[in-house]
Design a protein around this motif. Structure first.
Motif, PDB file in Angstrom:
ATOM      1  N   MET A   1       0.907  -1.145  -0.001  1.00 43.83           N
ATOM      2  CA  MET A   1       0.067   0.066   0.058  1.00 43.83           C
ATOM      3  C   MET A   1       0.932   1.308  -0.191  1.00 43.83           C
ATOM      4  SD  MET A   1      -2.915   1.208   2.603  1.00 43.83           S
ATOM      5  CE  MET A   1      -2.149   2.141   3.752  1.00 43.83           C
ATOM      6  N   GLU A   2       0.541   2.292  -0.991  1.00 44.86           N
ATOM      7  CA  GLU A   2       1.409   3.122  -0.987  1.00 44.86           C
ATOM      8  C   GLU A   2       0.846   4.294   0.108  1.00 44.86           C
ATOM      9  OE1 GLU A   2       4.151   6.008  -2.194  1.00 44.86           O
ATOM     10  OE2 GLU A   2       3.937   4.225  -3.238  1.00 44.86           O
ATOM     11  N   ARG A   3       1.848   5.036   0.763  1.00 45.93           N
ATOM     12  CA  ARG A   3       1.474   5.723   1.772  1.00 45.93           C
ATOM     13  C   ARG A   3       1.500   7.380   1.452  1.00 45.93           C
ATOM     14  NH1 ARG A   3       4.551   4.137   7.017  1.00 45.93           N
ATOM     15  NH2 ARG A   3       6.421   4.395   5.715  1.00 45.93           N
ATOM     16  N   ARG A   4       2.578   7.596   0.253  1.00 41.55           N
ATOM     17  CA  ARG A   4       2.645   8.789   0.024  1.00 41.55           C
ATOM     18  C   ARG A   4       1.539   9.569  -0.507  1.00 41.55           C
ATOM     19  NH1 ARG A   4       7.627   6.224  -2.180  1.00 41.55           N
ATOM     20  NH2 ARG A   4       9.149   6.361  -0.658  1.00 41.55           N
ATOM     21  N   LYS A   5       1.364  10.785  -0.379  1.00 38.96           N
ATOM     22  CA  LYS A   5       0.264  11.570  -0.822  1.00 38.96           C
ATOM     23  C   LYS A   5       0.441  11.932  -2.596  1.00 38.96           C
ATOM     24  CE  LYS A   5      -0.909  14.056   3.138  1.00 38.96           C
ATOM     25  NZ  LYS A   5      -1.132  15.441   3.853  1.00 38.96           N
ATOM     26  N   HIS A   6       1.777  12.197  -2.818  1.00 36.54           N
ATOM     27  CA  HIS A   6       2.274  12.379  -4.340  1.00 36.54           C
ATOM     28  C   HIS A   6       3.099  11.571  -4.753  1.00 36.54           C
ATOM     29  CE1 HIS A   6       0.086  16.588  -3.636  1.00 36.54           C
ATOM     30  NE2 HIS A   6       0.866  16.545  -2.289  1.00 36.54           N
ATOM     31  N   ARG A   7       3.049  11.129  -6.037  1.00 38.18           N
ATOM     32  CA  ARG A   7       4.051  10.558  -6.536  1.00 38.18           C
ATOM     33  C   ARG A   7       5.248  10.812  -6.780  1.00 38.18           C
ATOM     34  NH1 ARG A   7       2.703   5.762 -10.319  1.00 38.18           N
ATOM     35  NH2 ARG A   7       4.727   5.451 -11.404  1.00 38.18           N
ATOM     36  N   ARG A   8       6.395   9.877  -6.523  1.00 37.30           N
ATOM     37  CA  ARG A   8       7.712  10.481  -6.693  1.00 37.30           C
ATOM     38  C   ARG A   8       8.363  10.078  -7.911  1.00 37.30           C
ATOM     39  NH1 ARG A   8      10.861  11.058  -1.017  1.00 37.30           N
ATOM     40  NH2 ARG A   8       9.097  11.961   0.178  1.00 37.30           N
ATOM     41  N   GLN A   9       9.099  11.001  -8.409  1.00 32.73           N
ATOM     42  CA  GLN A   9       9.938  10.661  -9.998  1.00 32.73           C
ATOM     43  C   GLN A   9      11.285  10.562  -9.654  1.00 32.73           C
ATOM     44  OE1 GLN A   9       7.971  10.678 -12.793  1.00 32.73           O
ATOM     45  NE2 GLN A   9       6.253  10.928 -11.472  1.00 32.73           N
ATOM     46  N   SER A  10      11.919   9.390 -10.240  1.00 32.13           N
ATOM     47  CA  SER A  10      13.179   9.384 -10.123  1.00 32.13           C
ATOM     48  C   SER A  10      14.202  10.367 -10.835  1.00 32.13           C
ATOM     49  CB  SER A  10      13.496   7.957 -10.780  1.00 32.13           C
ATOM     50  OG  SER A  10      13.139   6.896 -10.226  1.00 32.13           O
ATOM     51  N   ARG A  11      14.865  11.219  -9.934  1.00 37.02           N
ATOM     52  CA  ARG A  11      15.668  12.107 -10.370  1.00 37.02           C
ATOM     53  C   ARG A  11      16.918  12.248  -9.659  1.00 37.02           C
ATOM     54  NH1 ARG A  11      12.566  12.025 -13.799  1.00 37.02           N
ATOM     55  NH2 ARG A  11      11.030  13.733 -14.694  1.00 37.02           N
ATOM     56  N   ARG A  12      18.130  12.143 -10.344  1.00 39.32           N
ATOM     57  CA  ARG A  12      19.393  12.439  -9.615  1.00 39.32           C
ATOM     58  C   ARG A  12      19.962  14.006  -9.820  1.00 39.32           C
ATOM     59  NH1 ARG A  12      23.857   8.407  -8.677  1.00 39.32           N
ATOM     60  NH2 ARG A  12      25.669   9.852  -8.423  1.00 39.32           N
ATOM     61  N   ILE A  13      19.738  14.419  -8.899  1.00 37.67           N
ATOM     62  CA  ILE A  13      20.110  15.998  -8.941  1.00 37.67           C
ATOM     63  C   ILE A  13      21.097  15.998  -7.628  1.00 37.67           C
ATOM     64  CG2 ILE A  13      19.323  18.509  -8.624  1.00 37.67           C
ATOM     65  CD1 ILE A  13      16.472  17.372  -9.373  1.00 37.67           C
ATOM     66  N   LEU A  14      22.272  16.689  -7.637  1.00 41.18           N
ATOM     67  CA  LEU A  14      23.303  17.122  -6.668  1.00 41.18           C
ATOM     68  C   LEU A  14      22.900  18.106  -5.695  1.00 41.18           C
ATOM     69  CD1 LEU A  14      26.624  17.120  -8.506  1.00 41.18           C
ATOM     70  CD2 LEU A  14      25.757  15.299  -7.184  1.00 41.18           C
ATOM     71  N   VAL A  15      22.803  17.943  -4.553  1.00 41.33           N
ATOM     72  CA  VAL A  15      22.571  18.879  -3.543  1.00 41.33           C
ATOM     73  C   VAL A  15      23.451  18.990  -2.307  1.00 41.33           C
ATOM     74  CG1 VAL A  15      19.928  18.464  -3.760  1.00 41.33           C
ATOM     75  CG2 VAL A  15      20.991  17.144  -2.135  1.00 41.33           C
ATOM     76  N   SER A  16      23.258  20.141  -1.464  1.00 40.30           N
ATOM     77  CA  SER A  16      24.116  20.483  -0.400  1.00 40.30           C
ATOM     78  C   SER A  16      22.952  20.516   0.540  1.00 40.30           C
ATOM     79  CB  SER A  16      24.925  21.656  -0.589  1.00 40.30           C
ATOM     80  OG  SER A  16      25.912  21.480  -1.745  1.00 40.30           O
ATOM     81  N   PHE A  17      23.248  20.068   1.760  1.00 40.79           N
ATOM     82  CA  PHE A  17      22.277  20.352   2.872  1.00 40.79           C
ATOM     83  C   PHE A  17      23.052  20.495   4.295  1.00 40.79           C
ATOM     84  CE2 PHE A  17      23.378  15.647   2.911  1.00 40.79           C
ATOM     85  CZ  PHE A  17      23.715  15.461   4.184  1.00 40.79           C
TER      86      PHE A  17
END
Length: 91
Positions: free
Chosen positions: A1-17
């Motif tokens: 069962m999917e619990r997420r409200k919004h569907r996720r898309q596969s994306r590879r993006i560099l980030v800093s956090f």
């Protein structure tokens, strides 16, 4: 069962956090309108507020988010599977 409200898309993006006053790097593995998973060796604890900077040639922005799930992977398995954490964006 999917619990997420919004569907996720596969994306590879560099980030800093930023977590705990320190800056780290990683990359997204999937993203949706309300969250993303960041693959990194630097895990932030569930409930931690983080700032995420997304930058490329065309745009640069910072998002506030909270860690909702962590995935720790043993060192010997990191060639097969990446650890990291999932965040929910804050409005």
């Amino acid at each position: 069962m999917e619990r997420r409200k919004h569907r996720r898309q596969s994306r590879r993006i560099l980030v800093s956090f930023w977590a705990g006053g320190k800056k780290y790097n990683g990359y997204t593995t999937n993203i949706s309108i309300d969250g993303m998973f960041i693959a990194t060796g630097h895990l932030a604890a569930k409930g931690t507020n983080v700032q995420i900077e997304v930058a490329d040639k065309e745009w640069n922005f910072v998002l506030d988010a909270v860690v909702v799930r962590t995935k720790q992977v043993p060192v010997e398995m990191r060639r097969i599977q990446q650890g990291g954490f999932a965040v929910r964006f804050l409005a």
